[in-house]
Design a protein around this motif. Structure first.
Motif, PDB file in Angstrom:
ATOM      1  N   PHE A 192       2.132  11.805 -12.413  1.00 43.35           N
ATOM      2  CA  PHE A 192       1.132  11.127 -11.549  1.00 43.35           C
ATOM      3  C   PHE A 192       1.296   9.614 -11.689  1.00 43.35           C
ATOM      4  CE2 PHE A 192      -2.562  14.430 -12.558  1.00 43.35           C
ATOM      5  CZ  PHE A 192      -1.540  15.484 -12.167  1.00 43.35           C
ATOM      6  N   THR A 193       0.983   8.949 -10.558  1.00 45.24           N
ATOM      7  CA  THR A 193       1.055   7.365 -10.523  1.00 45.24           C
ATOM      8  C   THR A 193      -0.377   7.052  -9.873  1.00 45.24           C
ATOM      9  OG1 THR A 193       3.305   7.670 -10.314  1.00 45.24           O
ATOM     10  CG2 THR A 193       2.141   5.570  -9.625  1.00 45.24           C
ATOM     11  N   ILE A 194      -1.004   6.059 -10.650  1.00 40.80           N
ATOM     12  CA  ILE A 194      -1.985   5.449 -10.170  1.00 40.80           C
ATOM     13  C   ILE A 194      -1.728   4.024  -9.767  1.00 40.80           C
ATOM     14  CG2 ILE A 194      -2.824   4.507 -12.363  1.00 40.80           C
ATOM     15  CD1 ILE A 194      -5.745   4.964 -11.675  1.00 40.80           C
ATOM     16  N   SER A 195      -2.372   3.598  -8.540  1.00 40.72           N
ATOM     17  CA  SER A 195      -2.288   2.403  -7.953  1.00 40.72           C
ATOM     18  C   SER A 195      -3.391   1.868  -7.388  1.00 40.72           C
ATOM     19  CB  SER A 195      -1.048   2.285  -6.783  1.00 40.72           C
ATOM     20  OG  SER A 195      -1.457   3.156  -6.034  1.00 40.72           O
ATOM     21  N   ARG A 196      -3.655   0.671  -7.120  1.00 38.24           N
ATOM     22  CA  ARG A 196      -4.884   0.026  -6.375  1.00 38.24           C
ATOM     23  C   ARG A 196      -4.415  -1.049  -5.674  1.00 38.24           C
ATOM     24  NH1 ARG A 196      -8.468  -2.028 -10.900  1.00 38.24           N
ATOM     25  NH2 ARG A 196      -9.667  -3.368  -9.040  1.00 38.24           N
ATOM     26  N   ASP A 197      -5.205  -1.194  -4.414  1.00 41.25           N
ATOM     27  CA  ASP A 197      -5.267  -2.167  -3.474  1.00 41.25           C
ATOM     28  C   ASP A 197      -6.566  -3.191  -3.680  1.00 41.25           C
ATOM     29  OD1 ASP A 197      -5.291  -3.734  -1.107  1.00 41.25           O
ATOM     30  OD2 ASP A 197      -4.570  -2.426   0.151  1.00 41.25           O
ATOM     31  N   ASN A 198      -6.476  -4.232  -4.222  1.00 42.74           N
ATOM     32  CA  ASN A 198      -7.584  -5.059  -4.496  1.00 42.74           C
ATOM     33  C   ASN A 198      -8.381  -5.479  -3.382  1.00 42.74           C
ATOM     34  OD1 ASN A 198      -7.497  -4.739  -7.283  1.00 42.74           O
ATOM     35  ND2 ASN A 198      -6.123  -6.367  -7.521  1.00 42.74           N
ATOM     36  N   ALA A 199      -7.465  -5.810  -2.275  1.00 41.00           N
ATOM     37  CA  ALA A 199      -8.025  -6.278  -0.829  1.00 41.00           C
ATOM     38  C   ALA A 199      -9.024  -5.223  -0.258  1.00 41.00           C
ATOM     39  CB  ALA A 199      -6.986  -6.679   0.098  1.00 41.00           C
ATOM     40  N   LYS A 200      -8.531  -3.958  -0.484  1.00 41.44           N
ATOM     41  CA  LYS A 200      -9.537  -2.898   0.041  1.00 41.44           C
ATOM     42  C   LYS A 200     -10.322  -2.470  -0.919  1.00 41.44           C
ATOM     43  CE  LYS A 200      -5.796  -1.529   3.524  1.00 41.44           C
ATOM     44  NZ  LYS A 200      -4.790  -0.438   3.914  1.00 41.44           N
ATOM     45  N   ASN A 201     -10.397  -2.635  -2.027  1.00 43.04           N
ATOM     46  CA  ASN A 201     -11.364  -2.184  -3.294  1.00 43.04           C
ATOM     47  C   ASN A 201     -10.899  -0.539  -3.122  1.00 43.04           C
ATOM     48  OD1 ASN A 201     -12.505  -4.416  -3.845  1.00 43.04           O
ATOM     49  ND2 ASN A 201     -13.963  -4.159  -2.010  1.00 43.04           N
ATOM     50  N   GLN A 202      -9.761  -0.397  -3.412  1.00 43.29           N
ATOM     51  CA  GLN A 202      -9.324   1.185  -3.345  1.00 43.29           C
ATOM     52  C   GLN A 202      -8.473   1.301  -4.449  1.00 43.29           C
ATOM     53  OE1 GLN A 202      -8.085   2.310   0.524  1.00 43.29           O
ATOM     54  NE2 GLN A 202      -6.722   3.913  -0.269  1.00 43.29           N
ATOM     55  N   VAL A 203      -8.192   2.600  -4.961  1.00 42.00           N
ATOM     56  CA  VAL A 203      -7.537   3.125  -5.944  1.00 42.00           C
ATOM     57  C   VAL A 203      -6.885   4.388  -5.548  1.00 42.00           C
ATOM     58  CG1 VAL A 203      -9.200   4.263  -7.442  1.00 42.00           C
ATOM     59  CG2 VAL A 203      -7.233   3.775  -8.519  1.00 42.00           C
ATOM     60  N   ASN A 204      -5.824   4.749  -5.719  1.00 38.41           N
ATOM     61  CA  ASN A 204      -5.037   5.869  -5.262  1.00 38.41           C
ATOM     62  C   ASN A 204      -4.449   6.718  -6.752  1.00 38.41           C
ATOM     63  OD1 ASN A 204      -5.496   5.369  -2.624  1.00 38.41           O
ATOM     64  ND2 ASN A 204      -3.863   3.660  -2.981  1.00 38.41           N
ATOM     65  N   LEU A 205      -4.337   7.852  -6.362  1.00 41.10           N
ATOM     66  CA  LEU A 205      -3.620   8.843  -7.394  1.00 41.10           C
ATOM     67  C   LEU A 205      -2.662   9.523  -6.530  1.00 41.10           C
ATOM     68  CD1 LEU A 205      -3.651   9.358 -10.630  1.00 41.10           C
ATOM     69  CD2 LEU A 205      -5.100  11.279 -10.086  1.00 41.10           C
ATOM     70  N   GLN A 206      -1.487   9.464  -6.944  1.00 39.83           N
ATOM     71  CA  GLN A 206      -0.393  10.222  -6.515  1.00 39.83           C
ATOM     72  C   GLN A 206       0.134  11.256  -7.479  1.00 39.83           C
ATOM     73  OE1 GLN A 206       1.084  10.291  -3.318  1.00 39.83           O
ATOM     74  NE2 GLN A 206       2.240  12.046  -4.006  1.00 39.83           N
ATOM     75  N   MET A 207      -0.047  12.586  -7.078  1.00 37.42           N
ATOM     76  CA  MET A 207       0.221  13.463  -7.936  1.00 37.42           C
ATOM     77  C   MET A 207       1.245  14.514  -7.665  1.00 37.42           C
ATOM     78  SD  MET A 207      -3.782  14.830  -8.976  1.00 37.42           S
ATOM     79  CE  MET A 207      -4.208  15.494  -7.467  1.00 37.42           C
TER      80      MET A 207
END
Length: 119
Positions: free
Chosen positions: A67-82
């Protein structure tokens, strides 16, 4: 009030991949750490991965390397690639966001998104 909304769950065969996304919206001065947790039937909710506002990450042992977690602070978004999903990854996945209002820390949870891994 801060709202956290997840998307991207679903069904996948073992070995497959899914990408979860979560967006936080509302009134806050600063968005802090964000993370993903999961809860399987009959089990307690457990941490999967977290990411700080500066990008530091933590993973539960079972998620490391897959799994890889990432975030886009400009969009207030967090993603989880599984990737390389296993049946034991089946659970409801919840997004968590910590935020600041007037120097106090609060947290918000999403409603959850179901991930099912089976053949």
């Amino acid at each position: 009030q801060v709202e956290v909304v997840e998307s991207g769950g679903g069904w996948v065969q073992p070995g497959g991949s899914l990408r979860l996304s979560c967006a936080a919206s509302g009134s806050f001065s600063t968005l802090g750490g964000m993370g993903w947790y999961r809860q399987a039937p009959g089990k307690e909710r457990e941490l999967v991965a977290t990411i700080s506002s500066a990008g530091s990450t933590k993973y539960t042992d079972s998620a490391k390397g897959r799994f890889t977690i990432s975030r886009d602070n400009a969009k207030n978004q967090v993603n989880l690639q599984m990737n390389s999903l296993k049946p034991e990854d089946t659970a409801v996945y919840y997004c968590n966001a910590q935020y600041l209002i007037r120097f106090r820390v609060y947290e918000a949870w999403g409603q959850g998104t179901q991930v099912t891994v089976s053949s």
